[in-house]
Enzyme design. Structure first.
Site, mmCIF file in Angstrom:
data_model
loop_
_atom_site.group_PDB
_atom_site.id
_atom_site.type_symbol
_atom_site.label_atom_id
_atom_site.label_comp_id
_atom_site.label_asym_id
_atom_site.label_seq_id
_atom_site.Cartn_x
_atom_site.Cartn_y
_atom_site.Cartn_z
ATOM 1 C CE LYS A 230 -39.868 70.874 73.660
ATOM 2 N NZ LYS A 230 -40.476 71.176 74.960
ATOM 3 C CG HIS A 288 -45.556 62.085 73.738
ATOM 4 N ND1 HIS A 288 -44.772 62.737 74.649
ATOM 5 C CD2 HIS A 288 -45.954 60.938 74.345
ATOM 6 C CE1 HIS A 288 -44.681 62.005 75.749
ATOM 7 N NE2 HIS A 288 -45.373 60.916 75.589
HETATM 8 C C1 RNT Z 1 -42.131 68.054 76.619
HETATM 9 C C2 RNT Z 1 -42.369 66.638 76.230
HETATM 10 C C3 RNT Z 1 -42.800 65.727 77.332
HETATM 11 C C4 RNT Z 1 -43.747 66.381 78.304
HETATM 12 C C5 RNT Z 1 -44.332 65.459 79.323
HETATM 13 C C6 RNT Z 1 -44.954 66.208 80.453
HETATM 14 O O1 RNT Z 1 -41.943 68.890 75.559
HETATM 15 O O2 RNT Z 1 -43.277 66.582 75.189
HETATM 16 O O3 RNT Z 1 -43.316 64.560 76.810
HETATM 17 O O4 RNT Z 1 -44.784 67.034 77.645
HETATM 18 O O5 RNT Z 1 -43.391 64.564 79.728
HETATM 19 ZN ZN ZN Z 2 -44.044 64.718 74.569
#
Ligand code: RNT
Ligand code: ZN
Length: 420
Positions: A230, A288
């Protein structure tokens, strides 16, 4: 729309796609086989069952107070079942460790979690023929003090290492029970709001902690480790320990699944162009799928250019066995069921759109150096009768059309959610 009209529109649409060399039946068959992992945390604003009234920490926030949030496992699983009745295809469910369940009076901290604490989820997934994915929850807990696996404090770090080890064992048990590998995704919020004086030490610690977490070997048929980067979070704007370069390096070196969250990069940076490169060097990818808006990384997924670009890459790479698609967003300001349905259906629409592009014409033009035609075919795809094919996908899966599902969600809101 009547069945007759759906079929008539479909027949005409198929003829037009055939003129461009596109096989609609093959596209529909392919779409049916692409599972989307449904994130359980959209249903209760990432609260989990340990302490639902506690604070959500770790630089993520669910904003809004729309009524009807799931308050317990029964409500959450019931909501997911209802969502699944509104989307075609066969899917998976993605659960966080903070959604574990305990016997009455039993107190189990996260470092002590056992497969039995996920037994209800496993039995439910089995009954509903769903694969399952899992995640250690490295936030929203008293032992999280802004840092977890990269903490300079040994006691803190060891707690989270033990938790992650516990989740890998649980994930392996899940995968074994369901006969489908369970992806266990590690995301940590460890970060600094302001400019660090030492960027290196927490990263060295994280590297060592992950090595400790991953020391135990599991059969990849049961469990796959994934690591998620991130760029920044709320209150962690200047530095995150688990950056993209960190995890890209870690995943390549250790051959782990690399998680790419669409909302975790610079606001104008997209993940679609990363897939073809990453797949050369890491064994698998977990997506994701999310929608970043300004500083928020987790708006409800909709069909937009970014999503279509992701779907186009997935179709063109055609490596669906190596790419796991999961949704990741949370919105508490609208009906939470609708948020789920919109996201799954958007992902599927984008995939169908990409599957229906005149790819042979586009790639043929590219190979022959006719870049004019390549651009022209790209534009042609945009006005093709895509909606007629999408309607048939829904009808043949016995799920409502786009014009119909909202009515069912409103009825569920009145009959179920409003009574919570
Ligand atoms: C957070 C990440 C992570 C979460 C989940 C709940 O910024 O994206 O994946 O959203 O684990
Ligand atoms: Zn995520």
């Amino acid at each position: 729309m009547s069945k007759k009209n759906i079929e008539a529109a479909y027949k005409l649409a198929c003829e037009r796609y055939a003129e461009l060399g596109v096989d609609v039946d093959a596209a529909l068959k392919k779409l049916l086989k692409i599972p989307v992992s449904l994130h359980c945390w959209q249903g209760d604003d990432v609260r989990g069952f340990e302490n639902p009234e506690g604070d959500l920490t770790g630089g993520i926030q669910a904003t809004g107070n729309y009524p009807g949030r799931a308050r317990n496992p029964q409500e959450l699983r019931g909501d997911i079942e209802f969502v699944l009745s509104l989307v075609g295809g066969t899917h998976r469910v993605n659960v966080h460790a903070c959604y574990a369940e305990f016997a009455k009076g039993e107190k189990v901290d996260r470092d002590q979690l056992q497969p039995e604490h996920m037994q209800n989820w496993i039995a439910w997934a089995k009954k509903n023929r769903l694969g399952m994915d899992f995640n250690p929850t490295l936030f929203s807990h008293p032992m999280f003090n802004g840092f977890s696996l990269s903490s300079r404090d040994k006691k803190t770090r060891n707690f989270w290492i033990k938790h992650t080890i516990a989740t890998r064992r649980i994930a392996a048990a899940i995968g074994k029970a369901l006969g489908s590998p369970c992806v266990n995704n590690v995301w940590i919020p460890d970060s600094y709001k302001d400019i660090p004086a030492d960027r290196a030490t927490p990263r060295k610690i994280l590297n060592d902690s992950l090595d400790a977490c991953f020391a135990e070997k599991f059969d990849p048929k049961h469990m796959l480790d994934a690591v998620e980067s991130k760029l920044f979070g709320i209150g962690g704007e200047s530095y995150t320990v688990g950056s993209h370069e960190f995890y890209m390096g870690y995943a390549v070196k250790n051959q782990k699944v690399l998680t790419l969250d669409a909302g975790h990069f610079h606001p104008t940076e997209t993940i679609s162009d990363k897939l073809s490169s990453c797949l050369l060097f890491v064994p698998e990818i977990l997506l994701h799928v999310s929608r970043g808006v300004r500083w928020d990384s987790d708006h409800v997924v909709i069909v937009n250019d970014d999503l279509i670009a992701i779907a186009q890459e997935l179709v063109r790479l055609d490596q669906f066995k190596r790419v796991h698609i999961g949704l990741d967003y949370f919105d508490a300001s609208i009906n939470r069921i609708a948020a789920w349905v919109i996201g799954v259906r958007a992902m599927q629409k984008a995939l169908l759109y990409a599957l229906l592009e005149p790819l042979k014409l586009m790639q043929g033009a590219e190979v022959s150096g006719d870049l004019t035609s390549r651009l022209a075919w790209t534009e042609t795809a945009k006005t093709m009768p895509f909606g007629a094919i999408w309607d048939v996908f829904c009808a043949s899966e016995d799920v409502p059309l786009d014009t119909e599902w909202l009515k069912e969600v409103k009825a569920y809101e009145a009959n179920v959610l409003a009574k919570r």
